[in-house]
Design a protein around this motif. Structure first.
Motif, PDB file in Angstrom:
ATOM      1  N   THR A   1       0.839  -1.193   0.000  1.00 58.19           N
ATOM      2  CA  THR A   1       0.000   0.000   0.000  1.00 58.19           C
ATOM      3  C   THR A   1       0.877   1.247   0.000  1.00 58.19           C
ATOM      4  N   ALA A   2       0.270   2.360  -0.373  1.00 51.59           N
ATOM      5  CA  ALA A   2       0.924   3.665  -0.277  1.00 51.59           C
ATOM      6  C   ALA A   2      -0.074   4.662   0.283  1.00 51.59           C
ATOM      7  N   VAL A   3       0.405   5.550   1.128  1.00 52.38           N
ATOM      8  CA  VAL A   3      -0.412   6.658   1.622  1.00 52.38           C
ATOM      9  C   VAL A   3       0.043   7.905   0.880  1.00 52.38           C
ATOM     10  N   VAL A   4      -0.864   8.494   0.119  1.00 53.70           N
ATOM     11  CA  VAL A   4      -0.511   9.615  -0.754  1.00 53.70           C
ATOM     12  C   VAL A   4      -1.487  10.762  -0.564  1.00 53.70           C
ATOM     13  N   GLU A   5      -0.979  11.976  -0.692  1.00 54.26           N
ATOM     14  CA  GLU A   5      -1.843  13.139  -0.603  1.00 54.26           C
ATOM     15  C   GLU A   5      -2.515  13.406  -1.941  1.00 54.26           C
TER      16      GLU A   5
ATOM     17  N   VAL B   1     -10.640  12.838   4.429  1.00 54.60           N
ATOM     18  CA  VAL B   1     -11.548  13.772   3.760  1.00 54.60           C
ATOM     19  C   VAL B   1     -11.893  14.911   4.703  1.00 54.60           C
ATOM     20  N   VAL B   2     -11.865  16.128   4.188  1.00 57.42           N
ATOM     21  CA  VAL B   2     -12.361  17.272   4.935  1.00 57.42           C
ATOM     22  C   VAL B   2     -13.804  17.523   4.509  1.00 57.42           C
ATOM     23  N   LEU B   3     -14.700  17.503   5.486  1.00 53.15           N
ATOM     24  CA  LEU B   3     -16.118  17.722   5.214  1.00 53.15           C
ATOM     25  C   LEU B   3     -16.402  19.211   5.036  1.00 53.15           C
TER      26      LEU B   3
ATOM     27  N   ILE C   1     -15.622   8.759  -3.282  1.00 51.93           N
ATOM     28  CA  ILE C   1     -15.017   8.367  -4.556  1.00 51.93           C
ATOM     29  C   ILE C   1     -16.082   8.443  -5.647  1.00 51.93           C
ATOM     30  N   GLY C   2     -15.831   9.231  -6.656  1.00 48.51           N
ATOM     31  CA  GLY C   2     -16.806   9.429  -7.726  1.00 48.51           C
ATOM     32  C   GLY C   2     -17.787  10.550  -7.468  1.00 48.51           C
TER      33      GLY C   2
ATOM     34  N   VAL D   1     -13.765  17.256   0.511  1.00 47.72           N
ATOM     35  CA  VAL D   1     -12.491  17.376  -0.197  1.00 47.72           C
ATOM     36  C   VAL D   1     -11.576  16.237   0.235  1.00 47.72           C
ATOM     37  N   ILE D   2     -11.237  15.361  -0.693  1.00 53.86           N
ATOM     38  CA  ILE D   2     -10.275  14.299  -0.421  1.00 53.86           C
ATOM     39  C   ILE D   2      -8.892  14.935  -0.297  1.00 53.86           C
TER      40      ILE D   2
END
Length: 477
Positions: free
Chosen positions: A115-119, A178-180, A206-207, A214-215
Motif C-alpha cells: 500500500t501507499a499513503v498519498v496526498e 476527507v475534509v467535510l 469516490i466518484g 475534499v479528499i
C-alpha cells in the motif's frame, strides 16, 4: 441544493481566506488565476477572483469552516484534466477554486501490505514512478497521467487501460482522509483489505466529484511489479472478431490479460496524419485494431509464450488479419502512444462530439452497428471515431464533423447527437458516463434518465453532508 445565500467575495473576505494559506498561496492576479478557469477541451470555463492553494489538511479544514460560515461556494480542483467541467467554477466570480496541488507528499510506501499513503495533489505518474522504484506497480494508467492528480482520480473514479485487470480508482483505494464541508476531518486512512464495520463511507466520496467533501489523502493498493510484460498490436476485420479474440485471450491468460483496447481505423488514421513521429503499426490497412497486453508474475519468457499462444490461436481461428509483438520497451511505448494520442489527434479534424459510454462486453459489436446508424440519422457524413477499453465495455464513441463542414454548424448538433447515441446505450443497458464523470456536462441528463428515487437519495446524501450547499454547486446533482 444551496441553503445559504452566497456572499460576494469582498476584499475583507478574500483577506480572511488568504490569511489561512498565506499571501503567496492565495492567487488573485488574473494571470495567475487564468490556468484554473478553463478545462482541456475548452468546452467549460468560469470566473474566479480567488484561488487558494492550501499546504495541509488543517488549512483545508479552516478554509471549509470559513466557507460554511460565510456561504462561500468552493470548487475543488486537482490537475484540471477533467473532461466534463466538474472542476470549473461558474460564471459569477463568487466561487473560490481550491487547488490541491501543494498537498503532494507520498507519506508512506508499505511493501509488506503493498500500500501507499498519498496526498491528493500527488501527480499520478509520480506515484507510478515511486512505486516502480520499490519494485511495485500502481496500475492506474491514463493519457493525462503526467498532470492529473490522485485526488481528482478518486473524485472522478478514473478508469483507464488497466481497469480490465485491476479495476477503477475505487477498486484501488482502501482508505481516505476527507475534509467535510463543515471543516470536520474524516481520518479513515486504514490499509485493511477486509473491514465490515458499518457503512463504507469512503465510497461515497469516490466518484462524488467534490460535491460531498475534499479528499486530502488516500491509502491506495500497490501490486508486485510484473516480471514480464508483452504488448501486441493486431488488425481484425470487425468488432465481432475482436470480441472473439478477447474471449479467447481471457480464457487462455485469465488475470494475466492486463489490457485489451479496441480501435476503429479512423482514429488511427487521425494519429498518423496529425501526430509527429508516428508510423503505421502494421504493414497494411485494417478496419479495426486491437492492442493487448499480457503480464506475468513469473518471467518474461512466460509472458512472451502466453502472448504467442493467444495470437497463434487467433490466426488459426481466422480472427486475426495481422499482428506484431513489441520487441523492446521503445516499440511498446510507440504502440501505446498510438492509442493514447487518439483523443488529441481529433482536434485538427474539426468539431468532435464526445461520448464516454459503457455497455456489456458481449453487446459491443451490436452497439457499434446500431450507434453508427443513429449517428448518420442525425447528420449524414459524420465520421465515427470509436476507440476504448473493450475488455471492460467502455468505449470513447466520438463523432467528428463531416469533411468540409463548418465547425460551429456541426457542434450545433451536439445535443441531438448525444441524445441519439445515448438512446442506443440505454437500449443495451449501458451507461452514458463510464469513466469521465458527470460534472456540469451530464448533470441534467443524469437527473432526466435515472430513476427518480435514485435522484432523491443522492440529494438527501448531498444535504446531509453539505447542509450549507457550498461544495462544488451545480455539479452531479
Amino acid at each position: 441544493m444551496q441553503t445559504t445565500t452566497p456572499r460576494q467575495l469582498d476584499a475583507h473576505l478574500i483577506e480572511r481566506f488568504a490569511a489561512i494559506v498565506g499571501p503567496r498561496h492565495a492567487l488573485t492576479a488574473p494571470s495567475d488565476i487564468a490556468p484554473h478557469l478553463e478545462e482541456p477541451r475548452g468546452l467549460f470555463s468560469g470566473r474566479a477572483t480567488l484561488v487558494l492553494k492550501p499546504g495541509s489538511t488543517q488549512e483545508v479544514s479552516r478554509i471549509l469552516t470559513l466557507a460554511s460560515e460565510t456561504g462561500t461556494p468552493i470548487v475543488p480542483q486537482g490537475g484540471n484534466t477533467g473532461l466534463v467541467g466538474g472542476q470549473m467554477p461558474d460564471g459569477t466570480g463568487r466561487e473560490v477554486v481550491l487547488s490541491l496541488s501543494r498537498l503532494n507528499r507520498i507519506r508512506e510506501i508499505d511493501l509488506s501490505s503493498n500500500t501507499a499513503v498519498v496526498e491528493a495533489g500527488v501527480v499520478l505518474q509520480v506515484l507510478q514512478e515511486a512505486a516502480s522504484e520499490r519494485d511495485r506497480l500502481f496500475p492506474l494508467a491514463l493519457a493525462s497521467q503526467g498532470s492529473c492528480q490522485i485526488g481528482g482520480n478518486l473524485s472522478s473514479n478514473a478508469g483507464g487501460i488497466g481497469a480490465l485487470a485491476y479495476g477503477t480508482a475505487r477498486d484501488l483505494c482502501l482508505g481516505l482522509e476527507v475534509v467535510l464541508p463543515t471543516g470536520e476531518v474524516l481520518d479513515d486512512l486504514r490499509s485493511l483489505k477486509k473491514d465490515n464495520t458499518g457503512y463504507d463511507l469512503k465510497d461515497l466520496f469516490i466518484g462524488a466529484e467534490g460535491t460531498l467533501g475534499v479528499i486530502t489523502a488516500a491509502v491506495v493498493k500497490l501490486f508486485p511489479k510484473p516480471k514480464g510484460r508483452e504488448l501486441a498490436w493486431a488488425g481484425v476485420g470487425s468488432p465481432a472478431a475482436a470480441l472473439a479474440l478477447f474471449e479467447s485471450a481471457l480464457a487462455k491468460a485469465g488475470a494475466a490479460l492486463t489490457a485489451f483496447e479496441l480501435m476503429e481505423r479512423t482514429p488511427l488514421d487521425f494519429v498518423l496524419r496529425h501526430v509527429p513521429d508516428t508510423r503505421p503499426p502494421l504493414a497494411g490497412p485494417h478496419p479495426w485494431h486491437v492492442m493487448l497486453e499480457i503480464s506475468s508474475g513469473r518471467s518474461a519468457e512466460d509472458a512472451r509464450a502466453l502472448m504467442e499462444e493467444v495470437l497463434t490461436a487467433g490466426f488459426e481461428a481466422g480472427r486475426l488479419e495481422d499482428a506484431v509483438i513489441a520487441q523492446n520497451e521503445a516499440q511498446a511505448l510507440a504502440l501505446r502512444h498510438l492509442r493514447e494520442a487518439m483523443s488529441e489527434a481529433q482536434k485538427p479534424e474539426g468539431g468532435s462530439i464526445k461520448h464516454d459510454i459503457s455497455v456489456p462486453v458481449a453487446a459491443i459489436p451490436a452497439f457499434i452497428e446500431k450507434a453508427a446508424e443513429a449517428v448518420q440519422s442525425v447528420l449524414p457524413g459524420s465520421r465515427v471515431v470509436c476507440f476504448g477499453h473493450m475488455g471492460d465495455g467502455n468505449l470513447h464513441y466520438n463523432v467528428s464533423q463531416p469533411v468540409g463542414m463548418d465547425r460551429a454548424e456541426y457542434l450545433a448538433h451536439y445535443r441531438a447527437m448525444n441524445d441519439a447515441v445515448h438512446a442506443v446505450v440505454r437500449a443495451f443497458g449501458g451507461s452514458f458516463s463510464a469513466e469521465h464523470g458527470i460534472g456540469r456536462m451530464k448533470r441534467e441528463e443524469l437527473i432526466a434518465t435515472q430513476p427518480a428515487i435514485a435522484t432523491e437519495l443522492m440529494r438527501r446524501i448531498k444535504k446531509a453532508f453539505d447542509p450549507a450547499g457550498i461544495m462544488n454547486p451545480g455539479k452531479v446533482i
